[in-house]
Design a protein around this motif. Structure first.
Motif, PDB file in Angstrom:
ATOM      1  N   VAL A 118      -6.192  15.755  22.293  1.00  7.85           N
ATOM      2  CA  VAL A 118      -6.906  16.943  21.812  1.00  7.85           C
ATOM      3  C   VAL A 118      -7.016  17.031  20.300  1.00  7.85           C
ATOM      4  O   VAL A 118      -7.836  17.780  19.784  1.00  7.85           O
ATOM      5  CB  VAL A 118      -6.256  18.235  22.350  1.00  7.85           C
ATOM      6  N   GLY A 119      -6.168  16.308  19.574  1.00  9.20           N
ATOM      7  CA  GLY A 119      -6.307  16.273  18.128  1.00  9.20           C
ATOM      8  C   GLY A 119      -5.701  17.433  17.370  1.00  9.20           C
ATOM      9  O   GLY A 119      -5.519  17.340  16.163  1.00  9.20           O
ATOM     10  N   SER A 120      -5.385  18.533  18.042  1.00  7.20           N
ATOM     11  CA  SER A 120      -4.815  19.678  17.343  1.00  7.20           C
ATOM     12  C   SER A 120      -3.293  19.622  17.412  1.00  7.20           C
ATOM     13  O   SER A 120      -2.729  19.200  18.415  1.00  7.20           O
ATOM     14  CB  SER A 120      -5.318  20.990  17.943  1.00  7.20           C
ATOM     15  N   PRO A 121      -2.610  20.072  16.357  1.00  9.11           N
ATOM     16  CA  PRO A 121      -1.160  19.947  16.317  1.00  9.11           C
ATOM     17  C   PRO A 121      -0.456  21.054  17.104  1.00  9.11           C
ATOM     18  O   PRO A 121      -1.038  22.104  17.385  1.00  9.11           O
ATOM     19  CB  PRO A 121      -0.845  20.093  14.825  1.00  9.11           C
ATOM     20  N   LEU A 122       0.780  20.792  17.459  1.00  5.63           N
ATOM     21  CA  LEU A 122       1.665  21.871  17.874  1.00  5.63           C
ATOM     22  C   LEU A 122       2.016  22.687  16.637  1.00  5.63           C
ATOM     23  O   LEU A 122       2.244  22.122  15.567  1.00  5.63           O
ATOM     24  CB  LEU A 122       2.949  21.309  18.497  1.00  5.63           C
ATOM     25  N   THR A 123       2.051  23.999  16.796  1.00  5.88           N
ATOM     26  CA  THR A 123       2.298  24.874  15.655  1.00  5.88           C
ATOM     27  C   THR A 123       3.477  25.780  15.946  1.00  5.88           C
ATOM     28  O   THR A 123       3.482  26.503  16.947  1.00  5.88           O
ATOM     29  CB  THR A 123       1.059  25.732  15.346  1.00  5.88           C
ATOM     30  N   ALA A 124       4.480  25.740  15.079  1.00  3.16           N
ATOM     31  CA  ALA A 124       5.674  26.566  15.241  1.00  3.16           C
ATOM     32  C   ALA A 124       5.511  27.884  14.497  1.00  3.16           C
ATOM     33  O   ALA A 124       4.634  28.052  13.653  1.00  3.16           O
ATOM     34  CB  ALA A 124       6.894  25.817  14.726  1.00  3.16           C
ATOM     35  N   GLY A 125       6.372  28.851  14.830  1.00  3.83           N
ATOM     36  CA  GLY A 125       6.417  30.106  14.084  1.00  3.83           C
ATOM     37  C   GLY A 125       5.468  31.181  14.554  1.00  3.83           C
ATOM     38  O   GLY A 125       5.098  32.067  13.781  1.00  3.83           O
ATOM     39  N   PRO A 134      -3.381  33.193   3.972  1.00  2.00           N
ATOM     40  CA  PRO A 134      -2.069  32.552   4.133  1.00  2.00           C
ATOM     41  C   PRO A 134      -1.346  33.176   5.330  1.00  2.00           C
ATOM     42  O   PRO A 134      -1.246  34.404   5.434  1.00  2.00           O
ATOM     43  CB  PRO A 134      -1.350  32.865   2.813  1.00  2.00           C
ATOM     44  N   LEU A 135      -0.879  32.339   6.225  1.00  2.00           N
ATOM     45  CA  LEU A 135      -0.249  32.841   7.443  1.00  2.00           C
ATOM     46  C   LEU A 135       1.263  32.703   7.368  1.00  2.00           C
ATOM     47  O   LEU A 135       1.786  31.678   6.921  1.00  2.00           O
ATOM     48  CB  LEU A 135      -0.783  32.092   8.665  1.00  2.00           C
ATOM     49  N   GLU A 136       1.945  33.745   7.809  1.00  2.19           N
ATOM     50  CA  GLU A 136       3.400  33.764   7.778  1.00  2.19           C
ATOM     51  C   GLU A 136       3.969  33.497   9.157  1.00  2.19           C
ATOM     52  O   GLU A 136       3.298  33.677  10.174  1.00  2.19           O
ATOM     53  CB  GLU A 136       3.884  35.140   7.286  1.00  2.19           C
ATOM     54  N   ARG A 137       5.212  33.094   9.177  1.00  3.63           N
ATOM     55  CA  ARG A 137       5.923  32.926  10.435  1.00  3.63           C
ATOM     56  C   ARG A 137       6.108  34.294  11.090  1.00  3.63           C
ATOM     57  O   ARG A 137       6.567  35.235  10.464  1.00  3.63           O
ATOM     58  CB  ARG A 137       7.289  32.282  10.164  1.00  3.63           C
ATOM     59  N   LYS A 138       5.741  34.408  12.374  1.00  2.00           N
ATOM     60  CA  LYS A 138       5.823  35.677  13.074  1.00  2.00           C
ATOM     61  C   LYS A 138       6.768  35.648  14.269  1.00  2.00           C
ATOM     62  O   LYS A 138       7.062  36.702  14.850  1.00  2.00           O
ATOM     63  CB  LYS A 138       4.429  36.091  13.555  1.00  2.00           C
ATOM     64  N   GLY A 139       7.192  34.473  14.665  1.00  2.00           N
ATOM     65  CA  GLY A 139       8.070  34.368  15.832  1.00  2.00           C
ATOM     66  C   GLY A 139       8.555  32.944  16.001  1.00  2.00           C
ATOM     67  O   GLY A 139       8.473  32.124  15.069  1.00  2.00           O
ATOM     68  N   ASN A 140       9.029  32.641  17.194  1.00  2.00           N
ATOM     69  CA  ASN A 140       9.606  31.321  17.453  1.00  2.00           C
ATOM     70  C   ASN A 140       8.783  30.465  18.413  1.00  2.00           C
ATOM     71  O   ASN A 140       9.199  29.369  18.767  1.00  2.00           O
ATOM     72  CB  ASN A 140      11.019  31.476  18.032  1.00  2.00           C
ATOM     73  N   ALA A 141       7.614  30.955  18.823  1.00  2.00           N
ATOM     74  CA  ALA A 141       6.837  30.238  19.834  1.00  2.00           C
ATOM     75  C   ALA A 141       6.143  29.020  19.232  1.00  2.00           C
ATOM     76  O   ALA A 141       5.586  29.076  18.133  1.00  2.00           O
ATOM     77  CB  ALA A 141       5.815  31.162  20.483  1.00  2.00           C
ATOM     78  N   VAL A 142       6.180  27.930  19.985  1.00  2.00           N
ATOM     79  CA  VAL A 142       5.471  26.702  19.629  1.00  2.00           C
ATOM     80  C   VAL A 142       4.197  26.654  20.468  1.00  2.00           C
ATOM     81  O   VAL A 142       4.254  26.667  21.697  1.00  2.00           O
ATOM     82  CB  VAL A 142       6.340  25.465  19.888  1.00  2.00           C
ATOM     83  N   VAL A 143       3.045  26.620  19.800  1.00  2.00           N
ATOM     84  CA  VAL A 143       1.761  26.818  20.469  1.00  2.00           C
ATOM     85  C   VAL A 143       0.764  25.760  20.022  1.00  2.00           C
ATOM     86  O   VAL A 143       0.769  25.333  18.867  1.00  2.00           O
ATOM     87  CB  VAL A 143       1.189  28.223  20.154  1.00  2.00           C
ATOM     88  N   ARG A 144      -0.087  25.355  20.954  1.00  2.00           N
ATOM     89  CA  ARG A 144      -1.227  24.506  20.616  1.00  2.00           C
ATOM     90  C   ARG A 144      -2.502  25.197  21.081  1.00  2.00           C
ATOM     91  O   ARG A 144      -2.596  25.641  22.234  1.00  2.00           O
ATOM     92  CB  ARG A 144      -1.115  23.135  21.299  1.00  2.00           C
ATOM     93  N   ALA A 145      -3.487  25.334  20.204  1.00  5.74           N
ATOM     94  CA  ALA A 145      -4.792  25.887  20.561  1.00  5.74           C
ATOM     95  C   ALA A 145      -5.708  24.747  20.975  1.00  5.74           C
ATOM     96  O   ALA A 145      -5.781  23.724  20.292  1.00  5.74           O
ATOM     97  CB  ALA A 145      -5.390  26.641  19.374  1.00  5.74           C
TER      98      ALA A 145
END
Length: 464
Positions: free
Chosen positions: A84-91, A277-288
């Protein structure tokens, strides 16, 4: 899906006829042998960009340790990333929204809090009471200086009066009609078989809400509780699922919206802070993950098949429209053969006769293979979600059918971790509680009329 009213039948026939003229495209073949190859490194991003390798490995190790014994965190994540080319994103923070009332409440709250811009993409936007509430909220924000950009699907809004959109446009809201049915109004080429089935709201580039809920009065009641037994289908509450997300992954969802706007020749967007600029909002690891028929293959489909091949203990899927292709059928049956608990919650009634019976044509084969099927009662099921091994979850607009995988623009997210996985498992088991399990013995006793309907539906499966 919530198809348009009978007043739009003539235009729907145009869409159906044109779809038959198109050459058949195919789904990608995801080879299980890919999962036996050496695993490339899985990369995680956060609000500041790529994480160091040691930090990425630590997060993945923590996720794996908190869940069931599973193969999902081994080779699968690297394969998914390559597909899919999109990264896993933490926070990230991810909230599970069940049914229309909860989803609409979250959407109106986000809209009310908008300060810079609102980007909204939807399949259905009706001109009923609910649609008017959204129109009023969006117009109020536009007049307050918040730029509103709206993409709506042409087929999904066939029954919506033109005056509804004229009112939005006159207020200054920027509109894009996705692949117009009328060839005289197209900007990006006429292909009415390709639809925008996404449901996505992005506010100030910081909050995203996505899932299966359209903008329509049918979602006004909740499926929670009892008391719907014996109601006609039109009076049933709609059962659906959405997510509210804050955190770095919202930027990936914003890119999907802007890409669609550009491809549909929406013109330059009014200058706003679309990528704050996006800040860390939680602990979920998500891929769109977004899919478009203009791309070589459905990235959502490729991700799902890869996850099914990697499942070790559980595959629990919920789908409003279930018309599986051969590879999906094979993946489900193969999982059962290696000891995986495979369950599907599917509708007992629907708003699409052909899709409903096309899917039921596959039930005997699945039941014979050991897949457990549950028909949701007392609610019209519109959920598109799944949880695998209790640690890999997905929610979005994608059904398990040919149309979603080949002909529609869709958007899903994958959420990793046992905490969110437990919420998804509970939601699934709640749906099971409201369902009747099918057995092979009872299914084989279904009447001849049902079998004939299934044969008719199966013929049309590719285009539905």
């Amino acid at each position: 899906m919530n198809l348009p009213s009978s007043g739009a039948v003539a235009r729907i026939l145009v869409v159906l006829y044109s779809s038959l003229l198109l050459a058949c495209t195919s789904l990608p073949r995801i080879n299980p042998d890919m999962l036996q190859s050496p695993a490339p490194q899985v990369q995680l991003d956060d609000a500041r960009g790529p994480l160091p390798e040691a930090r990425s490995n630590a997060i993945l190790k923590r996720l794996k340790a908190s869940g069931m014994e599973t193969n999902i965190f081994d080779l699968h994540l690297a394969i998914e990333e390559a597909l899919v080319g999109s990264p896993l994103t933490a926070g990230n923070r991810v909230d599970l929204l069940q049914d229309g009332p909860d989803t609409y409440a979250a959407m109106f709250e986000a809209i009310a809090g908008a300060r810079d811009h609102i980007n909204m993409e939807t399949y259905i936007l009706e001109g009923d009471e609910v649609g008017q509430r959204f129109a009023n909220a969006l117009i109020a924000k536009q007049r307050a200086g918040v730029q509103v950009n709206l993409i709506y699907d042409s087929v999904g809004t066939l029954g919506t009066p033109p005056a509804f959109f004229a009112r939005l446009r006159e207020a200054g809201i920027r509109l894009v009609e996705f692949n117009p049915v009328n060839p005289m109004t197209v900007r990006a080429g006429w292909d009415v078989n390709q639809r925008d089935h996404r449901k996505l709201l992005i506010v100030d580039g910081r909050i995203a809400i996505l899932g299966g809920v359209n903008i329509s009065g049918v979602y006004s009641s909740s499926s929670a509780g009892s008391g719907h037994q014996g109601r006609p289908r039109g009076d049933m509450p709609w059962r659906d699922t959405d997510l509210r997300i804050e955190g770095p992954v919202v930027a990936d969802l914003q890119k999907l919206f802007i890409t669609t706007w550009d491809r549909q020749k929406g013109g330059p967007l009014v200058a706003r802070h679309y990528f704050p600029p996006l800040e860390r909002k939680g602990n979920a690891v998500v891929r769109a993950i977004g899919s478009s028929p203009e791309e070589p293959y459905s990235q959502i489909y490729a991700t799902l098949i890869s996850a099914l091949h990697s499942a070790q203990s559980e595959i629990w899927l919920t789908s409003a429209y279930f018309v599986p292709d051969p590879q999906l059928m094979d993946a489900l049956k193969d999982a059962v053969s290696r000891g995986v608990d495979v369950r599907l919650v599917i509708p007992s009634s629907t708003d699409s006769w052909l899709v409903f019976h096309a899917g039921r044509a596959y039930y005997a084969e699945l039941l014979d293979a050991g897949v457990r099927l549950y028909e949701r009662r007392d609610a019209l099921l519109h959920v598109k979600a799944g949880v695998i091994d209790g640690v890999w979850s997905t929610v979005g607009s994608t059904n398990l059918d040919w149309r979603s995988f080949l002909h529609n623009q869709e958007v899903n997210v994958v959420v990793l971790g046992a905490d969110f996985g437990q919420r998804m498992r509970k939601a699934f088991l709640d749906d099971v509680q409201g369902s009747e399990e099918l057995t092979l013995e009872s299914w084989q006793r279904r009447p001849i009329l049902a079998r004939m309907s299934e044969r008719i539906g199966r013929i049309w499966g590719y285009w539905l």
